[in-house]
Scaffold this active site. Structure first.
Site, short mmCIF file in Angstrom:
data_model
loop_
_atom_site.label_atom_id
_atom_site.label_comp_id
_atom_site.label_asym_id
_atom_site.label_seq_id
_atom_site.Cartn_x
_atom_site.Cartn_y
_atom_site.Cartn_z
N THR A 1 -3.01 -26.39 20.43
CA THR A 1 -3.93 -26.97 21.31
C THR A 1 -3.45 -28.22 21.80
O THR A 1 -3.26 -29.36 20.87
CB THR A 1 -5.54 -27.01 21.06
OG1 THR A 1 -6.10 -27.60 21.94
CG2 THR A 1 -5.62 -27.81 19.49
N HIS B 1 -9.48 -24.95 3.76
CA HIS B 1 -9.03 -25.39 2.53
C HIS B 1 -9.49 -24.13 1.51
O HIS B 1 -8.82 -24.25 0.36
CB HIS B 1 -9.94 -26.58 2.33
CG HIS B 1 -9.33 -27.60 1.23
ND1 HIS B 1 -8.11 -27.24 0.61
CD2 HIS B 1 -9.55 -28.75 0.84
CE1 HIS B 1 -7.84 -28.06 -0.39
NE2 HIS B 1 -8.73 -29.07 -0.04
#
Length: 578
Positions: free
Chosen positions: A492, A548
């Site tokens: 992005t 994560h």
């Protein structure tokens, strides 16, 4: 012989549905493809249409009951097995909403003249040579679409491939064109209704062989009786020119459908000015008007049906500029803050916005996301880009921005550190065999992410061309739904709007997204002959958000370090592709 109405497949992961409301009751006559009931699943609410024309003989599943896909919901026959007139009245409370069943079964003074046209209305709508307009396949993973706006009304003439309506899916918005030239004789799906791929949306024919029409007052006898009075009362003002045309044989049951686009206003971009005589304006035209300070209520549209086109806005913007130019030159005024017409209004969320909202919340709830940021000195890359961008444009026809370099560097790093490119499937980590980059594109409808496939095997010229092509087709509703699927990693470019960096959100099932900030010049410390010196440098921030659960901070750091080293070295001569 009776025909069973079954709960159809509503998506790969949908196994059951709940009946929320019956639109018809036992003893009612229905036409093929006419809505029978509303079904709610954990992913979508939709109507189930009748597979045949006939009479509802039996309802097997009551409201609020949940059944599996393939279950028989009702039976439709020729009426020989239907209960007597009194029987539907007893079962009506369990099968239909009071406000719909009451007008048809009681108060003989009003329903009596409406009842017969309501049952026979769809039949005379189409001429003998009418051709069905169906919802086409819009991609492998798209099973249904919602009608957002009808561009034509019953009785309007249409040309081959002329747009009839706008359809919205969970991946793309698009227009459905007419398959033949002729007259729109029947509209079968109303605005905001959701239907499956293959459903008949309307019929187009010569318009000359329509059956004799019923009397005009019968028009409000549609199933959506509570909504009919509003369009009926407003129609003489907004649709007077259509109503006065000598089309006595036009199907009266379809008049409310043709009139609905004016009062319904489903698009978020509509504003209060539409009630003052402004026809529907597309978001693109409305934004253009805002940019040029044009009051749309004073613009006369040159498009079909008086629709305002961008050419009309540009023409209207030029007139005051020419008149005010001398005054502006004499006494330049500070730029005024542009006030949005949305200020002080309430707008419904679009289908795309609802999907984005749901996916963002789902991602944040199901993943453990954090962001790591690095600063990259792209001075060498900026100099190299400046030296080749003119010849690159001449040879390829594409402008050379920083984004293709960022994309190539990211794709190469993904090959070395595939955990960043991995996707999560339950408790398994899937390592794709290719690097398919989802490129975030800002559109008037919201954020879309078309996919640049096999980016790791392409050069700069190929990447630059494909990014430009995908972005252009995304903004102009020309993208195929499958081009939005299959991404393994997202890129992005938040720097395109001047942002230094942000913390982008990872969208499942992907595990990471890279945000590229704006390239800025500022003083930096460099080493010259072993001594530190201050020099003007070009810098950019790269922000990697990741899940994560599967990616550790060390993994993210290694990936970003590889991208940083590739960009700072700026050795792209062999990958330029020209």
């Amino acid at each position: 012989m009776s025909t069973s109405v079954v709960l159809p497949a509503l998506g790969e992961s949908v196994t059951e549905g709940t009946v929320t409301r019956w639109l018809k009751k036992v003893g009612d006559s229905v036409q093929a493809d006419e809505g029978l009931l509303e079904i709610s699943t954990d992913k979508v609410d939709t109507e189930i249409p009748s597979p045949v024309s006939g009479v509802i003989e039996e309802i097997l599943v009551q409201e609020d009951e949940t059944v599996e896909i393939g279950a028989v919901l009702a039976k439709i026959g020729d009426g020989s097995s239907a209960p007597a007139e009194s029987e539907p009245a007893e079962s009506a409370p369990a099968e239909s909403a009071p406000e719909q069943s009451a007008p048809e079964q009681s108060a003989p003074a009003e329903p009596a003249p409406q009842e017969t046209p309501a049952e026979s209305a769809p039949a005379p709508a189409a001429s003998g040579d009418a051709k069905d307009v169906v919802l086409p396949e819009l991609g492998e993973s798209v099973t249904e679409g919602t009608v957002t706006r009808w561009l034509k009304q019953v009785g309007d003439d249409v040309a081959v491939d002329e747009p009839l309506l706008e359809i919205s899916t969970d991946k793309v918005d698009t227009e459905i064109p007419s398959p033949i030239a002729g007259t729109l004789t029947e509209i079968l799906v109303q605005e905001d209704e959701t239907v499956e791929v293959g459903a008949v949306l309307a019929r187009v024919g010569s318009g000359a062989a329509a059956a004799p029409a019923e009397s005009a007052p019968a028009a409000p006898a549609e199933e959506k009786a509570p909504e009919a009075p509003a369009p009926q009362s407003e129609a003489p003002a907004a649709e007077q020119s259509k109503a006065e045309e000598p089309k006595a044989e036009e199907p009266k049951a379809e008049q409310p459908k043709a009139e609905q686009p004016a009062p319904a206003a489903p698009a978020p971009a509509e504003s209060a000015s539409d009630d003052e005589g402004v026809t529907y304006v597309t978001p693109l035209v409305r934004k253009l008007a805002q940019q040029h300070g044009v009051d749309l209520s004073n613009v006369r549209g040159s498009g079909v049906g008086g629709r305002i086109r961008k050419e009309d806005v540009l023409k209207a913007a030029e007139a005051p500029k020419a008149e005010s130019a001398p005054a502006a030159a004499a006494a330049p005024a500070p730029a005024a803050v542009e006030v949005s017409p949305l200020r002080g209004t309430t707008q419904a969320m679009s289908r795309l916005r609802k999907v984005l909202a749901s996916r963002a919340v789902e991602s944040m709830q199901q993943t453990a996301q954090l962001t790591t940021v690095v600063e990259v000195d792209v001075t060498k890359l900026a100099n190299y880009r400046d030296s080749v961008k003119n010849s690159f444009l001449e040879k390829t026809g594409d402008k050379l921005s920083f984004l293709p370099f960022f994309a190539l560097a990211a794709a190469e790093a993904l090959k070395a550190f595939p955990i960043i490119n991995a996707t999560v499937d339950g408790d398994q980590i899937v390592y794709p065999a290719s690097e398919n980059l989802s490129i975030a594109v800002d559109t008037e409808r919201g954020l879309l992410t078309p996919v640049l496939r096999d980016a790791g095997d392409k050069n700069i010229a190929q990447i630059a061309h494909e990014i430009a092509d995908l972005a252009d087709r995304t903004r102009n509703n020309k993208l195929k739904p499958d081009e939005l699927a299959g991404g393994t990693f997202t890129l992005t470019n938040t720097g395109s709007r001047g942002a230094l960096f942000d913390t982008p959100v990872v969208f499942l099932p992907q595990s990471a997204i890279l945000g590229t900030g704006v390239v800025v010049k500022r003083p930096g410390v460099v080493s010259v002959d072993g001594k530190d010196a201050i020099s003007v440098r070009s810098y950019v921030y790269l922000a990697l958000s990741y899940d994560h659960r599967v990616i550790d901070g060390a993994d993210a750091a290694r990936f970003l370090s590889a991208v940083k080293a590739r960009l700072e070295a700026a050795q792209f001569e062999g990958q330029l592709g020209v």
